[in-house]
Design an enzyme around this catalytic site. Structure first.
Site, PDB file in Angstrom:
ATOM      1  N   ASP A 362       0.827  -1.224  -0.063  1.00 36.60           N
ATOM      2  CA  ASP A 362      -0.174  -0.065  -0.102  1.00 36.60           C
ATOM      3  C   ASP A 362       0.965   1.187   0.056  1.00 36.60           C
ATOM      4  O   ASP A 362       2.050   1.116   0.517  1.00 36.60           O
ATOM      5  CB  ASP A 362      -0.938  -0.004   1.375  1.00 36.60           C
ATOM      6  CG  ASP A 362      -1.598   1.280   1.482  1.00 36.60           C
ATOM      7  OD1 ASP A 362      -2.508   1.770   0.537  1.00 36.60           O
ATOM      8  OD2 ASP A 362      -1.670   1.801   2.633  1.00 36.60           O
ATOM      9  N   ASP A 364      -0.030   5.028   0.826  1.00 43.13           N
ATOM     10  CA  ASP A 364      -0.210   5.919   2.147  1.00 43.13           C
ATOM     11  C   ASP A 364      -0.315   5.076   3.086  1.00 43.13           C
ATOM     12  O   ASP A 364      -1.313   4.350   3.594  1.00 43.13           O
ATOM     13  CB  ASP A 364      -1.466   6.833   1.629  1.00 43.13           C
ATOM     14  CG  ASP A 364      -1.443   7.694   0.232  1.00 43.13           C
ATOM     15  OD1 ASP A 364      -0.146   8.019   0.005  1.00 43.13           O
ATOM     16  OD2 ASP A 364      -2.200   7.501  -0.424  1.00 43.13           O
ATOM     17  N   TYR A 373      -5.432  12.953   0.960  1.00 40.38           N
ATOM     18  CA  TYR A 373      -5.515  13.555  -0.514  1.00 40.38           C
ATOM     19  C   TYR A 373      -4.579  14.440  -0.908  1.00 40.38           C
ATOM     20  O   TYR A 373      -4.743  15.652  -1.285  1.00 40.38           O
ATOM     21  CB  TYR A 373      -6.995  14.406  -0.525  1.00 40.38           C
ATOM     22  CG  TYR A 373      -8.071  13.604  -0.139  1.00 40.38           C
ATOM     23  CD1 TYR A 373      -8.505  12.291  -0.678  1.00 40.38           C
ATOM     24  CD2 TYR A 373      -8.979  14.030   0.938  1.00 40.38           C
ATOM     25  CE1 TYR A 373      -9.355  11.465  -0.267  1.00 40.38           C
ATOM     26  CE2 TYR A 373     -10.255  13.237   1.419  1.00 40.38           C
ATOM     27  CZ  TYR A 373     -10.173  11.953   0.564  1.00 40.38           C
ATOM     28  OH  TYR A 373     -11.458  11.273   1.170  1.00 40.38           O
ATOM     29  N   SER A 407      -8.989   7.708  -4.306  1.00 39.95           N
ATOM     30  CA  SER A 407     -10.575   7.921  -4.545  1.00 39.95           C
ATOM     31  C   SER A 407     -10.501   9.501  -4.701  1.00 39.95           C
ATOM     32  O   SER A 407     -11.574   9.926  -5.113  1.00 39.95           O
ATOM     33  CB  SER A 407     -11.323   7.576  -3.052  1.00 39.95           C
ATOM     34  OG  SER A 407     -11.006   8.131  -2.241  1.00 39.95           O
ATOM     35  N   ARG A 450     -11.192  -1.246  -6.368  1.00 40.77           N
ATOM     36  CA  ARG A 450     -10.883  -0.354  -5.017  1.00 40.77           C
ATOM     37  C   ARG A 450     -10.819  -1.568  -3.748  1.00 40.77           C
ATOM     38  O   ARG A 450     -11.649  -2.346  -3.482  1.00 40.77           O
ATOM     39  CB  ARG A 450     -11.978   0.472  -4.625  1.00 40.77           C
ATOM     40  CG  ARG A 450     -11.895   1.086  -3.359  1.00 40.77           C
ATOM     41  CD  ARG A 450     -12.780   2.236  -3.116  1.00 40.77           C
ATOM     42  NE  ARG A 450     -13.002   2.869  -1.908  1.00 40.77           N
ATOM     43  CZ  ARG A 450     -12.139   3.723  -1.558  1.00 40.77           C
ATOM     44  NH1 ARG A 450     -11.343   4.284  -2.362  1.00 40.77           N
ATOM     45  NH2 ARG A 450     -12.222   4.393  -0.210  1.00 40.77           N
ATOM     46  N   LYS A 451      -9.766  -1.613  -3.083  1.00 42.80           N
ATOM     47  CA  LYS A 451      -9.541  -2.274  -1.973  1.00 42.80           C
ATOM     48  C   LYS A 451     -10.590  -2.089  -0.890  1.00 42.80           C
ATOM     49  O   LYS A 451     -10.893  -0.880  -0.709  1.00 42.80           O
ATOM     50  CB  LYS A 451      -8.179  -2.207  -1.251  1.00 42.80           C
ATOM     51  CG  LYS A 451      -7.035  -2.508  -2.374  1.00 42.80           C
ATOM     52  CD  LYS A 451      -5.723  -2.010  -1.659  1.00 42.80           C
ATOM     53  CE  LYS A 451      -5.518  -0.626  -1.435  1.00 42.80           C
ATOM     54  NZ  LYS A 451      -3.897  -0.479  -0.893  1.00 42.80           N
ATOM     55  N   ASP A 476      -1.624  -1.177   5.931  1.00 43.03           N
ATOM     56  CA  ASP A 476      -1.847  -0.452   7.280  1.00 43.03           C
ATOM     57  C   ASP A 476      -3.293  -0.636   7.810  1.00 43.03           C
ATOM     58  O   ASP A 476      -3.612  -0.274   8.856  1.00 43.03           O
ATOM     59  CB  ASP A 476      -1.166   1.008   7.519  1.00 43.03           C
ATOM     60  CG  ASP A 476      -1.862   1.866   6.634  1.00 43.03           C
ATOM     61  OD1 ASP A 476      -2.450   1.515   5.443  1.00 43.03           O
ATOM     62  OD2 ASP A 476      -2.349   3.102   6.863  1.00 43.03           O
TER      63      ASP A 476
END
Length: 521
Positions: A362, A364, A373, A407, A450-451, A476
Site C-alpha cells: 500500500d 499511503d 488527498y 479515490s 478499490r480495496k 496498514d
C-alpha cells in the site's frame, strides 16, 4: 457448548443458490446458528472499463440471516473457498456447494458432528443424497451426479477445522475447476496427521440440467488428474481415494482412431508406397477403434433408459455421439495437463503453497506518511526504513509493487496529473517498482479494483506473471488485508494510528514495522 462454525458457499450465480440460502434459514431455526454465512461470488469480473461492476448477486427472496458476499473474480472454486474461510475466525468452517439443499435438521446434525470430533479431527464430511427418477433407470448424467454419494471428502458438504486449513494453506488454487481440489486437500491434511471422519448429517444434491455435450466438456478434468499425478506421484489415485479411471482405454481408442485415419490418408495418396500394407493396417486399426467405441457406448447405455422408457431415443443419440468424442477429449486434456505441469516446470511441481515471489505495498501509511488527498510531491515523506527494506527485497530477487486506492481522483478532489506527480516522487525516493496499480474510483463507483476488492492485487499479479498466492500484500488498514484475502494473496498488517482495533484483531499476520514485516513473508 456447541463449537462455533461459519458457512462458506462459492457460487457463480446459479439460480439454485436462493433455494440453498432459504433452506439454511429454515435449518438455523432448529439448531445453532452459524456465526458467519459467506457467499463467495466467483463470477468473472466484467471486461471493458475498470469502473464496471457485476450486477448484484441474486440471493433469493428469503436468504439466511446475516449472509454477506465476497467477490473473487472468477478464479475457481478452490480460490473462492480459500477467500471464504480466510475471512472468518470460527473454529470450524462448513463448505456447501451452491446447488445443494439442506434439510431442516441439518444444523442440529452438523453441531453433533462437530461436537463429536476429537482434537485430531481436521474435517467431517456430510452425506450427499442425489434424488434419481423412480419411473425409469437413470441417464448417464444422472448416474455421474449420483457418484457424489460415494465420493470421499467432497466439498459439496464438508466441514473443516480452521486450524487444519491453516496448516496446509487451504485448497490448492492451481486446480481451476470443481474437480480434484477437494481430494488433494484431504490427502495433504492426512499427510499432516489430521484425521477425517464421516458425519451423520446429509444434504440433497439434485441433478442439474446440462447440455448434450456435458460429458465431453467434463473431460477437462483429466488435466487436473495430471496435476494430481505431478503432486502425489504415480500412486495418486490411492493417495487421494480417486478410484480407477478409464484413461488407458481412452488412450487405446484414440490411438486406434488416429492410426486408422492416418493410414487411410496415406493409402489414398498417389505417392504412397506399400499401399496394400498401409490399407490393411488402417482397416485393422479402424476395426479396433469401432469395437472399442461400441463397447464404451454399450457400457454407458446398459444401466440407463431402455427401449420404451421416457427419453430413450435422446439418450441413445447422446451416448452414441459422446462415446465417439470422449476418448479423444480425455487424451487431449491429459496431454495438455502433463505438458503444463511436467515439461513447463522442469519436471517437478512445487507443493502448495508456492514461495513468495512478489511483495505489493500500500502507498499511503505504509511506504510514505499518510497525507490525506495529497497532490503535492513536496509533501511526500517515506516512512523510516522504507528504502532499505525495498532495496533488500530487490537484492533478494523479489519483485516489488504498489497497490493503492486514490479515490481523490474519483471524488474530484485531485486530478490524475497531480496523483501521477506524487507517485513519481515516491519512485524517486524509494526506487523503481515492478508494477504500480492504482484505483482512481470513489466508493460509490462500486468498482472491482478499490480495496478491499481484489482487482488491484489480481492486476499486479498478472502484470508480474505470478500467481496471487505468490504475492504478499503489506498494508496498514483492513482494506489492504481484505484485498489480499479476496485475491488469494498472503498479507502482513503494519498498523499505524489510523488502524482500527477490529482490523488489528482480524489480521492473520501483524508486524510492528516494515523491517519486521519482511521477516514474516
Amino acid at each position: 457448548m456447541a463449537p462455533s462454525y461459519s458457512i462458506v458457499i462459492p457460487t457463480v450465480g446459479r439460480p439454485e443458490l436462493g433455494a440453498l440460502l432459504a433452506s439454511l434459514r429454515a435449518a438455523s431455526t432448529q439448531g445453532p446458528e452459524p456465526l458467519d454465512v459467506v457467499v463467495v461470488d466467483d463470477r468473472p469480473f466484467p471486461a471493458g472499463a475498470s469502473g464496471e461492476h457485476n450486477p448484484p448477486l441474486e440471493l433469493g427472496p428469503d436468504p439466511v440471516a446475516g449472509v454477506r458476499t465476497l467477490r473473487t473474480g472468477g478464479r475457481g472454486p478452490a480460490a473462492a473457498r480459500n477467500a471464504g474461510w480466510r475471512s472468518v475466525r470460527t473454529e470450524w468452517v462448513a463448505f456447501l456447494d451452491d446447488d445443494v439443499v439442506v434439510p431442516q435438521l441439518w444444523a442440529v446434525a452438523l453441531a453433533q458432528d462437530l461436537a463429536a470430533a476429537g482434537p485430531n479431527v481436521g474435517g467431517v464430511q456430510g452425506r450427499i443424497v442425489v434424488p434419481l427418477p423412480k419411473h425409469r433407470p437413470p441417464t448417464d448424467l444422472e448416474r455421474n451426479t449420483a457418484g457424489l454419494e460415494s465420493a470421499e471428502w467432497a466439498a459439496a458438504d464438508m466441514a473443516y477445522r480452521r486450524a487444519a486449513l491453516v496448516t496446509v494453506c487451504g485448497f490448492d488454487e492451481r486446480f481451476p475447476r470443481a474437480y480434484r481440489e477437494d481430494a488433494d486437500l484431504a490427502a495433504r491434511l492426512r499427510g499432516s496427521n489430521w484425521e477425517l471422519e464421516h458425519g451423520i448429517r446429509f444434504v440433497e444434491h439434485p441433478v442439474r440440467p446440462a447440455g448434450s455435450l456435458a460429458s465431453v466438456r467434463a473431460q477437462a478434468g483429466n488435466a487436473d488428474d495430471a496435476l494430481l499425478h505431478a503432486l502425489h506421484g504415480r500412486h495418486w489415485r490411492t493417495v487421494t481415494g480417486a478410484g480407477q479411471g478409464r484413461l488407458p482405454w481412452h488412450v487405446a481408442t484414440a490411438a486406434a482412431g488416429v492410426t486408422a485415419l492416418g493410414g487411410g490418408l496415406a493409402a489414398a495418396s498417389p505417392a504412397g508406397r506399400d499401399r496394400g500394407a498401409v490399407r490393411t493396417t488402417a482397416l485393422l486399426a479402424g476395426a479396433a477403434w469401432a469395437g472399442l467405441t461400441a463397447g464404451f457406448a454399450r457400457k454407458r447405455l446398459a444401466p440407463g433408459p431402455q427401449r420404451g422408457d421416457d427419453g430413450y431415443g435422446t439418450e441413445l443419440r447422446r451416448m452414441a455421439a459422446t462415446s465417439v468424442l470422449i476418448p479423444f477429449a480425455a487424451v487431449a486434456h491429459r496431454a495438455r495437463g502433463a505438458w503444463k505441469w511436467r515439461r513447463r516446470l522442469g519436471g517437478s511441481v512445487p507443493p502448495w503453497p508456492p514461495p513468495v515471489r512478489a511483495v505489493l505495498f500500500d502507498r499511503d501509511g505504509t511506504l510514505i506518511r499518510d497525507v490525506p488527498y495529497n497532490g503535492d510531491p513536496r509533501a511526500v515523506e517515506p516512512v523510516p526504513g522504507a528504502r532499505r527494506v525495498l532495496d533488500e527485497l530487490r537484492a533478494d530477487g523479489l519483485r516489488v509493487g504498489v497497490v493503492s486506492n486514490q479515490s481523490a481522483i474519483g471524488r474530484g478532489l485531485l486530478t490524475t496529473a497531480q496523483v501521477d506527480a506524487v507517485d513519481e516522487q515516491v519512485r524517486r525516493l524509494l526506487g523503481p517498482f515492478d508494477t504500480w496499480q492504482r484505483c482512481p474510483h470513489s466508493p460509490e463507483d462500486e468498482c472491482t479494483c478499490r480495496k478491499p476488492e481484489p482487482g488491484l492485487v489480481l492486476r499486479a499479479a498478472a502484470a508480474l506473471g505470478v500467481l496471487p498466492i505468490e504475492c504478499t500484500v503489506v498494508g496498514d488498514i483492513g482494506a489492504d488485508i481484505g484485498a489480499a484475502v479476496a485475491s488469494g494473496a498472503r498479507s502482513v498488517l503494519v498498523p499505524t494510528e489510523v488502524t482500527r482495533r477490529e482490523e488489528l484483531s482480524a489480521a492473520p499476520v501483524v508486524a510492528a514495522t516494515l523491517d519486521e514485516a519482511v521477516t514474516l513473508l
